[in-house]
Write an enzyme that holds these catalytic residues in place. Structure first.
Site, PDB file in Angstrom:
ATOM      1  N   GLY A  38       0.974  -1.402   0.004  1.00 15.07           N
ATOM      2  CA  GLY A  38      -0.151   0.154  -0.072  1.00 15.07           C
ATOM      3  C   GLY A  38       1.024   1.409  -0.210  1.00 15.07           C
ATOM      4  O   GLY A  38       0.454   2.439  -0.306  1.00 15.07           O
ATOM      5  N   HIS A 440     -29.574  16.396 -11.254  1.00 19.59           N
ATOM      6  CA  HIS A 440     -30.108  17.490 -10.601  1.00 19.59           C
ATOM      7  C   HIS A 440     -30.786  17.151  -9.368  1.00 19.59           C
ATOM      8  O   HIS A 440     -31.575  16.227  -9.300  1.00 19.59           O
ATOM      9  CB  HIS A 440     -31.105  18.690 -11.477  1.00 19.59           C
ATOM     10  CG  HIS A 440     -31.670  19.632 -10.853  1.00 19.59           C
ATOM     11  ND1 HIS A 440     -30.929  20.804 -10.366  1.00 19.59           N
ATOM     12  CD2 HIS A 440     -32.831  19.673 -10.077  1.00 19.59           C
ATOM     13  CE1 HIS A 440     -31.371  21.573  -9.777  1.00 19.59           C
ATOM     14  NE2 HIS A 440     -32.723  21.167  -9.529  1.00 19.59           N
TER      15      HIS A 440
HETATM   16  C1  LIG Z   1       0.538  12.931   4.262  1.00 27.52           C
HETATM   17  C2  LIG Z   1       0.668  12.466   2.938  1.00 27.52           C
HETATM   18  C3  LIG Z   1      -0.819  12.812   2.351  1.00 27.52           C
HETATM   19  C4  LIG Z   1      -1.247  12.280   1.185  1.00 27.52           C
HETATM   20  N1  LIG Z   1      -2.214  12.676   0.569  1.00 27.52           N
HETATM   21  C5  LIG Z   1      -2.513  12.280  -0.759  1.00 27.52           C
HETATM   22  C6  LIG Z   1      -3.687  12.146  -1.253  1.00 27.52           C
HETATM   23  O1  LIG Z   1      -4.552  12.792  -0.570  1.00 27.52           O
HETATM   24  N2  LIG Z   1      -3.951  12.290  -2.573  1.00 27.52           N
HETATM   25  C7  LIG Z   1      -2.750  11.730  -3.354  1.00 27.52           C
HETATM   26  O2  LIG Z   1      -2.782  11.424  -4.731  1.00 27.52           O
HETATM   27  N3  LIG Z   1      -1.605  11.595  -2.804  1.00 27.52           N
HETATM   28  C8  LIG Z   1      -1.529  11.721  -1.381  1.00 27.52           C
HETATM   29  N4  LIG Z   1       0.126  11.777  -1.012  1.00 27.52           N
HETATM   30  C9  LIG Z   1       1.067  11.331  -1.959  1.00 27.52           C
HETATM   31  C10 LIG Z   1       0.658   9.744  -2.327  1.00 27.52           C
HETATM   32  O3  LIG Z   1       0.974   9.129  -0.953  1.00 27.52           O
HETATM   33  C11 LIG Z   1       1.966   9.637  -3.036  1.00 27.52           C
HETATM   34  O4  LIG Z   1       2.037  10.030  -4.405  1.00 27.52           O
HETATM   35  C12 LIG Z   1       1.733   7.766  -3.521  1.00 27.52           C
HETATM   36  O5  LIG Z   1       1.916   7.021  -2.398  1.00 27.52           O
HETATM   37  C13 LIG Z   1       2.993   7.303  -4.441  1.00 27.52           C
HETATM   38  O6  LIG Z   1       3.017   6.034  -4.893  1.00 27.52           O
HETATM   39  P1  LIG Z   1       4.293   5.409  -5.195  1.00 27.52           P
HETATM   40  O7  LIG Z   1       3.840   4.052  -5.438  1.00 27.52           O
HETATM   41  O8  LIG Z   1       5.009   5.871  -6.199  1.00 27.52           O
HETATM   42  O9  LIG Z   1       5.171   5.290  -3.905  1.00 27.52           O
HETATM   43  P2  LIG Z   1       5.030   4.806  -2.486  1.00 27.52           P
HETATM   44  O10 LIG Z   1       3.409   4.979  -1.940  1.00 27.52           O
HETATM   45  O11 LIG Z   1       6.039   5.705  -1.732  1.00 27.52           O
HETATM   46  O12 LIG Z   1       5.523   3.421  -2.259  1.00 27.52           O
HETATM   47  C14 LIG Z   1       6.572   3.123  -2.571  1.00 27.52           C
HETATM   48  C15 LIG Z   1       6.803   1.749  -1.887  1.00 27.52           C
HETATM   49  O13 LIG Z   1       8.216   1.115  -2.271  1.00 27.52           O
HETATM   50  C16 LIG Z   1       8.683   0.510  -0.949  1.00 27.52           C
HETATM   51  N5  LIG Z   1      10.185   0.475  -1.265  1.00 27.52           N
HETATM   52  C17 LIG Z   1      11.113   1.532  -1.385  1.00 27.52           C
HETATM   53  N6  LIG Z   1      12.218   0.964  -1.651  1.00 27.52           N
HETATM   54  C18 LIG Z   1      12.050  -0.340  -1.731  1.00 27.52           C
HETATM   55  C19 LIG Z   1      12.883  -1.478  -1.668  1.00 27.52           C
HETATM   56  N7  LIG Z   1      14.299  -1.469  -2.221  1.00 27.52           N
HETATM   57  N8  LIG Z   1      12.544  -2.652  -1.591  1.00 27.52           N
HETATM   58  C20 LIG Z   1      11.259  -3.141  -1.712  1.00 27.52           C
HETATM   59  N9  LIG Z   1      10.358  -2.105  -1.381  1.00 27.52           N
HETATM   60  C21 LIG Z   1      10.914  -0.667  -1.394  1.00 27.52           C
HETATM   61  C22 LIG Z   1       8.261   1.441  -0.001  1.00 27.52           C
HETATM   62  O14 LIG Z   1       8.463   0.742   1.270  1.00 27.52           O
HETATM   63  C23 LIG Z   1       6.885   1.792  -0.260  1.00 27.52           C
HETATM   64  O15 LIG Z   1       6.010   0.831   0.351  1.00 27.52           O
HETATM   65  C24 LIG Z   1       0.275  12.050   0.209  1.00 27.52           C
HETATM   66  C25 LIG Z   1       1.402  11.754   0.775  1.00 27.52           C
HETATM   67  C26 LIG Z   1       1.807  12.185   2.255  1.00 27.52           C
HETATM   68  C27 LIG Z   1       2.792  12.043   2.761  1.00 27.52           C
END
Ligand SMILES: Cc1cc2nc3c(=O)[nH]c(=O)nc-3n(C[C@H](O)[C@H](O)[C@H](O)COP(=O)(O)OP(=O)(O)OC[C@H]3O[C@@H](n4cnc5c(N)ncnc54)[C@H](O)[C@@H]3O)c2cc1C
Length: 451
Positions: A38, A440
Site C-alpha cells: 500500500g 439535478h
Molecule cells: C501525508 C500525506 C498525504 C498524502 N495525501 C495524498 C492524497 O490525498 N492524494 C494523493 O494522490 N496523494 C497523496 N499523497 C501522496 C501519495 O501518498 C503518493 O503520491 C503515493 O503514495 C505514491 O505512490 P508510489 O507507489 O509511487 O510510492 P509509495 O507509496 O511511496 O510506495 C513506495 C513503496 O516502495 C517501497 N520500497 C522502496 N524501496 C524499496 C526497496 N528497495 N525494496 C522494497 N520495497 C521498497 C516502500 O516501502 C513503499 O512502500 C500523500 C502523501 C503524504 C505523505
C-alpha cells in the site's frame, strides 16, 4: 533462480497497481515490498490523513449543526479513538490490496530489493530473474538543512498521524497540501496553529486566488499564516518550557514563533538511493529525474519507472495511471501517459481542487484564456448543504472553446473535479460539454452553470 516476466520494486499505488494489472493480464509477476503493502498512500499518506480529516469534519459539522436547525449537545471527540479508527481503516485497505494481488497470482516478497542489473533483482539471499523491471520506490519526506534542525524535536506527517495527545500549539513549516491538511485537522480540534510559508501564497501549484480565499477562511478560524517568510534556524525556547522556537526572516525583519510542537512539511523527494539504481546507469534530466517516455519506459528497454520516483506529480492517482500505462506497454497494448488533466485536491474543509492549467501556468506559457468565475451559490444543492458558506468555481477556456483548466473551492470539490478532468482530457469544447446531462440537484451542475 526464479524467473518472472515482470519484477516490481515497491508496493505502493504504482507498484501494486502494476502488479495487479500484470497478474490480470496473465503475466508472471514478483513484487518486492520492504515495509507494508500500500506504500505511503495507504499506510501514512492519502488514506490515514483523510480518515482523520473526516473525524474533524464530523466534529465541526456537529458543533455547527444548529445552522441546519439540528441540536447536538455535548459534542466532543476522543483523539486516541480517532487514531485507532484510522489504523483500522488502513489495515482493512492493506488487506484488500494483498487479497487482490494474491488473487491474481502475484508473488509477494517481503524485504528490501536491490537491482543487480536490468534482468536481475536481489532480495536477501535470493536473486530473481526478470524480463521487465518496474521501479516504484516512491518518495520520502524532505527535511531541509535548517540551522539547529538536529537540536530540536519535530514531527513529520508520520508522527502527526499517530499522535494521541493534542498539543496546545503547533507550528507547521510549509503551507503546501500536506501542511494545510494537518493545519485544518489540528485547527478543528482546537490547537493554535501557525503556518510558516516561504512563498507568497499557500498551496503553490493550485489556483492562487482560490488558495488565498481558503487561507482567509482558515485565518478567520484562528490559523496564523506567515507568508514570504523564510525559516533561518530552529532552537529550544529560552524559557526552558520545552517548546520549539522557529526563527524566521521576512520583509518586516527577523522574528520567532514558539510552539509546543513543530511539524516539518516542506515537501517530498523521490527515493533514488539504497536499491542499486546506479547499477542501471539510466539517463537523467538536468534536475536529476529519471527520463521516461510516454510509456514510462526509461532509456533502458524493459526498465520502467512509475509513481513518485518520476518526481512529476507526487500523487497517488498519477502513480496508478502511470503503472497501467507501463503494464499495457509491456503487454503490447496501445497506451500512453497524459499529464494534461491530473487533478490536485486539498482535503481541507472546504475542499479545494483543480485540474489542468491555472491562470498562473497559462501566463507563464503565454497562452491566452477566457476566465469564467461563478460563486458556488449558483448550484442549488450547494446552497442547500452549505449554510452561510460560499465558494468559487473557475473555468479557463481557450480561444478554440476547449477547457484548459478548472478550479473549485467548496465541498465536495474532490468529487466533482473529475467531471472537469474528463472534459479537459477529452478536449471537449464548451458546447460539447454542455450537451452532457448532469443529475439535478448536484454540486457538479456548477460547471454547467459556468459553461
Ligand atoms: C501525508 C500525506 C498525504 C498524502 N495525501 C495524498 C492524497 O490525498 N492524494 C494523493 O494522490 N496523494 C497523496 N499523497 C501522496 C501519495 O501518498 C503518493 O503520491 C503515493 O503514495 C505514491 O505512490 P508510489 O507507489 O509511487 O510510492 P509509495 O507509496 O511511496 O510506495 C513506495 C513503496 O516502495 C517501497 N520500497 C522502496 N524501496 C524499496 C526497496 N528497495 N525494496 C522494497 N520495497 C521498497 C516502500 O516501502 C513503499 O512502500 C500523500 C502523501 C503524504 C505523505
Amino acid at each position: 533462480m526464479d524467473k518472472y516476466q515482470i519484477a516490481i520494486i515497491g508496493g505502493g499505488p504504482a507498484g501494486y497497481t502494476a502488479a495487479e494489472a500484470a497478474g490480470k493480464a496473465g503475466m508472471s509477476v514478483v513484487l518486492f515490498e520492504k515495509n507494508s503493502l500500500g506504500g505511503v498512500c495507504l499506510n501514512e499518506g492519502c488514506i490515514p490523513t483523510k480518515t482523520l480529516l473526516y473525524s474533524a469534519k464530523t466534529y465541526d459539522g456537529a458543533r455547527h449543526a444548529a445552522k441546519y436547525a439540528v441540536s447536538a449537545e455535548n459534542v466532543g471527540f476522543d483523539l486516541p479513538k480517532i487514531i485507532a479508527r484510522k489504523q483500522k481503516v488502513v489495515r482493512k485497505l492493506v488487506l484488500g490490496v494483498k487479497g487482490k494481488l494474491t488473487a491474481h497470482g502475484v508473488k509477494i516478497v517481503t524485504g528490501a530489493a536491490e537491482v543487480v542489473d536490468k534482468n536481475h533483482v536481489r532480495c536477501g539471499e535470493e536473486v530473481y530473474e526478470c524480463d521487465n523491471l518496474l521501479l516504484c520506490t516512491g518518495s520520502e519526506t524532505f527535511i531541509p538543512p535548517i540551522v539547529g534542525v538536529d537540536t530540536v524535536p519535530y514531527w513529520t506527517h508520520r508522527d502527526a498521524l499517530d499522535n494521541k495527545e493534542l498539543p496546545q500549539s503547533l507550528t507547521i513549516i510549509g503551507g503546501g497540501v500536506i501542511g494545510m491538511e494537518f493545519a485544518s485537522f489540528f485547527n478543528s480540534l482546537g490547537v493554535q496553529v501557525t503556518v510558516v510559508e516561504m512563498m507568497d501564497e499557500i498551496l503553490g501549484g493550485m489556483d492562487k486566488e482560490l488558495s488565498a480565499l481558503l487561507r482567509a477562511e482558515y485565518a478567520k478560524r484562528g490559523v496564523k499564516f506567515m507568508l514570504s517568510t523564510k525559516v533561518v534556524s530552529l532552537a529550544m525556547a529560552e524559557d526552558g518550557s520545552g517548546q520549539v522556537q522557529v526563527n524566521y526572516e521576512n520583509a518586516e525583519g527577523a522574528g520567532s514563533v514558539v510552539a509546543e510542537r513543530l511539524l516539518m512539511s516542506v515537501g517530498r523527494r523521490p527515493v533514488t538511493k539504497g536499491f542499486g539504481l546506479e547499477n542501471l546507469e539510466l539517463q537523467k534530466t538536468e534536475r536529476g529525474s529519471i527520463v521516461v517516455d510516454e510509456h514510462m519506459q526509461t532509456s533502458l528497454a524493459g526498465v520502467y519507472v512509475c509513481g513518485d520516483l518520476t518526481g512529476f506529480s507526487l500523487l497517488a492517482h498519477t502513480a496508478v495511471r502511470e503503472a497501467e500505462v507501463a503494464v499495457n506497454h509491456i503487454a503490447g497494448r496501445e497506451d500512453a501517459m497524459s499529464y494534461r488533466a491530473i487533478p490536485g485536491v486539498v482535503y481541507t474543509n472546504p475542499e479545494i481542487a483543480g485540474v489542468g492549467e491555472t491562470e498562473e501556468s497559462l501566463q507563464r506559457k503565454g497562452i491566452a484564456c477566457r476566465v469564467v468565475k461563478l460563486p458556488m451559490a449558483y448550484s442549488g444543492r450547494f446552497v442547500a448543504e452549505n449554510e452561510g458558506v460560499n465558494g468559487v468555481c473557475k473555468l479557463l477556456i481557450a480561444d478554440d472553446d476547449t477547457i484548459l483548466g478548472a478550479h473549485v473551492l467548496g465541498n465536495p470539490a474532490s468529487e466533482i473535479i473529475t467531471l472537469a478532468g474528463m472534459a479537459i482530457e477529452l478536449k471537449l469544447t464548451v458546447a460539447e460539454w454542455k450537451k452532457i446531462v448532469f443529475p439535478h440537484p448536484t454540486v457538479g451542475e456548477i460547471f454547467r452553470e459556468a459553461l
